[in-house]
Motif scaffolding. Structure first.
Motif, PDB file in Angstrom:
ATOM      1  N   GLY A  92     -15.499  -8.363   3.028  1.00 44.39           N
ATOM      2  CA  GLY A  92     -15.298  -7.205   2.180  1.00 44.39           C
ATOM      3  C   GLY A  92     -14.657  -7.601   0.869  1.00 44.39           C
ATOM      4  O   GLY A  92     -14.390  -8.784   0.632  1.00 44.39           O
ATOM      5  N   VAL A  93     -14.436  -6.604   0.038  1.00 48.41           N
ATOM      6  CA  VAL A  93     -13.698  -6.831  -1.202  1.00 48.41           C
ATOM      7  C   VAL A  93     -12.234  -6.507  -0.924  1.00 48.41           C
ATOM      8  O   VAL A  93     -11.916  -5.427  -0.413  1.00 48.41           O
ATOM      9  N   TYR A  94     -11.371  -7.448  -1.260  1.00 55.88           N
ATOM     10  CA  TYR A  94      -9.944  -7.302  -1.010  1.00 55.88           C
ATOM     11  C   TYR A  94      -9.234  -6.931  -2.306  1.00 55.88           C
ATOM     12  O   TYR A  94      -9.387  -7.611  -3.321  1.00 55.88           O
ATOM     13  N   PHE A  95      -8.475  -5.853  -2.236  1.00 53.66           N
ATOM     14  CA  PHE A  95      -7.757  -5.339  -3.383  1.00 53.66           C
ATOM     15  C   PHE A  95      -6.258  -5.455  -3.149  1.00 53.66           C
ATOM     16  O   PHE A  95      -5.766  -5.229  -2.050  1.00 53.66           O
ATOM     17  N   CYS A  96      -5.558  -5.751  -4.224  1.00 54.37           N
ATOM     18  CA  CYS A  96      -4.106  -5.735  -4.229  1.00 54.37           C
ATOM     19  C   CYS A  96      -3.670  -4.440  -4.911  1.00 54.37           C
ATOM     20  O   CYS A  96      -4.287  -4.022  -5.906  1.00 54.37           O
ATOM     21  N   ALA A  97      -2.606  -3.828  -4.386  1.00 54.87           N
ATOM     22  CA  ALA A  97      -2.114  -2.592  -4.966  1.00 54.87           C
ATOM     23  C   ALA A  97      -0.594  -2.574  -4.930  1.00 54.87           C
ATOM     24  O   ALA A  97       0.019  -3.238  -4.089  1.00 54.87           O
ATOM     25  N   ALA A  98       0.008  -1.805  -5.832  1.00 52.47           N
ATOM     26  CA  ALA A  98       1.461  -1.774  -5.944  1.00 52.47           C
ATOM     27  C   ALA A  98       1.958  -0.355  -6.181  1.00 52.47           C
ATOM     28  O   ALA A  98       1.248   0.483  -6.767  1.00 52.47           O
ATOM     29  N   HIS A  99       3.178  -0.097  -5.714  1.00 55.44           N
ATOM     30  CA  HIS A  99       3.795   1.212  -5.915  1.00 55.44           C
ATOM     31  C   HIS A  99       5.308   1.063  -5.939  1.00 55.44           C
ATOM     32  O   HIS A  99       5.873   0.372  -5.097  1.00 55.44           O
ATOM     33  N   GLU A 100       5.928   1.715  -6.899  1.00 49.94           N
ATOM     34  CA  GLU A 100       7.391   1.707  -6.983  1.00 49.94           C
ATOM     35  C   GLU A 100       7.920   2.857  -6.147  1.00 49.94           C
ATOM     36  O   GLU A 100       8.039   3.989  -6.618  1.00 49.94           O
ATOM     37  N   GLY A 101       8.215   2.568  -4.900  1.00 45.45           N
ATOM     38  CA  GLY A 101       8.668   3.620  -4.011  1.00 45.45           C
ATOM     39  C   GLY A 101       9.430   3.050  -2.832  1.00 45.45           C
ATOM     40  O   GLY A 101       9.475   1.840  -2.635  1.00 45.45           O
ATOM     41  N   LEU A 102      10.009   3.934  -2.046  1.00 40.63           N
ATOM     42  CA  LEU A 102      10.848   3.530  -0.918  1.00 40.63           C
ATOM     43  C   LEU A 102      10.197   3.827   0.427  1.00 40.63           C
ATOM     44  O   LEU A 102      10.871   3.827   1.456  1.00 40.63           O
ATOM     45  N   GLY A 103       8.910   4.046   0.413  1.00 42.71           N
ATOM     46  CA  GLY A 103       8.225   4.313   1.659  1.00 42.71           C
ATOM     47  C   GLY A 103       8.077   3.069   2.510  1.00 42.71           C
ATOM     48  O   GLY A 103       8.305   1.947   2.045  1.00 42.71           O
ATOM     49  N   SER A 104       7.683   3.277   3.743  1.00 46.07           N
ATOM     50  CA  SER A 104       7.511   2.152   4.646  1.00 46.07           C
ATOM     51  C   SER A 104       6.182   1.448   4.387  1.00 46.07           C
ATOM     52  O   SER A 104       5.234   2.043   3.877  1.00 46.07           O
ATOM     53  N   ALA A 105       6.136   0.176   4.776  1.00 45.65           N
ATOM     54  CA  ALA A 105       4.902  -0.583   4.625  1.00 45.65           C
ATOM     55  C   ALA A 105       3.777   0.079   5.414  1.00 45.65           C
ATOM     56  O   ALA A 105       2.626   0.139   4.973  1.00 45.65           O
ATOM     57  N   SER A 106       4.121   0.585   6.585  1.00 48.55           N
ATOM     58  CA  SER A 106       3.133   1.258   7.411  1.00 48.55           C
ATOM     59  C   SER A 106       2.563   2.479   6.714  1.00 48.55           C
ATOM     60  O   SER A 106       1.351   2.724   6.746  1.00 48.55           O
ATOM     61  N   TYR A 107       3.419   3.231   6.053  1.00 49.33           N
ATOM     62  CA  TYR A 107       2.960   4.427   5.357  1.00 49.33           C
ATOM     63  C   TYR A 107       1.964   4.065   4.248  1.00 49.33           C
ATOM     64  O   TYR A 107       0.896   4.656   4.126  1.00 49.33           O
ATOM     65  N   TYR A 108       2.327   3.088   3.440  1.00 56.64           N
ATOM     66  CA  TYR A 108       1.460   2.741   2.305  1.00 56.64           C
ATOM     67  C   TYR A 108       0.116   2.213   2.785  1.00 56.64           C
ATOM     68  O   TYR A 108      -0.922   2.518   2.205  1.00 56.64           O
ATOM     69  N   CYS A 109       0.117   1.420   3.831  1.00 64.11           N
ATOM     70  CA  CYS A 109      -1.138   0.865   4.308  1.00 64.11           C
ATOM     71  C   CYS A 109      -2.022   1.933   4.958  1.00 64.11           C
ATOM     72  O   CYS A 109      -3.243   1.872   4.855  1.00 64.11           O
ATOM     73  N   ASN A 110      -1.416   2.887   5.625  1.00 64.65           N
ATOM     74  CA  ASN A 110      -2.202   3.879   6.353  1.00 64.65           C
ATOM     75  C   ASN A 110      -2.524   5.143   5.557  1.00 64.65           C
ATOM     76  O   ASN A 110      -3.530   5.801   5.832  1.00 64.65           O
ATOM     77  N   TYR A 111      -1.686   5.464   4.587  1.00 59.19           N
ATOM     78  CA  TYR A 111      -1.874   6.717   3.865  1.00 59.19           C
ATOM     79  C   TYR A 111      -2.053   6.548   2.360  1.00 59.19           C
ATOM     80  O   TYR A 111      -2.297   7.524   1.645  1.00 59.19           O
ATOM     81  N   GLY A 112      -1.962   5.302   1.868  1.00 61.02           N
ATOM     82  CA  GLY A 112      -2.193   5.053   0.451  1.00 61.02           C
ATOM     83  C   GLY A 112      -1.017   5.479  -0.405  1.00 61.02           C
ATOM     84  O   GLY A 112       0.121   5.325  -0.021  1.00 61.02           O
ATOM     85  N   GLY A 113      -1.346   6.042  -1.562  1.00 61.60           N
ATOM     86  CA  GLY A 113      -0.303   6.455  -2.486  1.00 61.60           C
ATOM     87  C   GLY A 113       0.111   5.371  -3.452  1.00 61.60           C
ATOM     88  O   GLY A 113       1.103   5.519  -4.155  1.00 61.60           O
TER      89      GLY A 113
END
Length: 127
Positions: A92-113
């Motif tokens: 597949g195509v692998y993308f890197c993404a970033a966010h300035e936030g205090l959410g959990s790693a699990s949250y970002y991977c499963n719900y985006g944002g």
């Protein structure tokens, strides 16, 4: 200006390894949540691995747990995804993404944002 540039993708045989790099500019990776996402042909994008900002808490999807490792090099402002024992379904195509936030790693991977995205690097696992 925030920018994420992925590299390291390519063609590899099943069982092989690759290391993807995500070079960041315009911000400091240490303080941002960073994630690796992939999109296979005909499928939705999925979170593969994420690391929280400000600490080393990580998340891995079940499909890659034990085979992939995410790491962050603050001196180089780069996040890596080391991939071992690659399988055809890792293609597949692998993308890197970033966010300035205090959410959990699990949250970002499963719900985006995630706020910022790179253009992706293709990975093909085939014999």
């Amino acid at each position: 200006q925030v920018q994420l540039v992925e590299s390291g993708g390519g063609l590899v045989q099943p069982g092989g390894s690759l290391r993807l790099s995500c070079q960041a500019s315009g911000f400091t990776v240490d303080y941002y949540a960073i994630g690796w996402f992939r999109q296979a042909p005909g499928k939705e994008r999925e979170g593969v691995s994420c690391i929280e900002g400000g600490n080393t808490n990580t998340y891995y999807s079940d499909s890659v747990k034990g085979r992939f490792t995410i790491s962050r090099d603050n001196a180089k402002n780069t996040v890596y995804l080391q991939m071992h024992n690659l399988k055809p379904e890792d293609t597949g195509v692998y993308f890197c993404a970033a966010h300035e936030g205090l959410g959990s790693a699990s949250y970002y991977c499963n719900y985006g944002g995630m706020s910022y995205w790179g253009k992706g690097t293709p990975v093909t696992v085939s014999s």
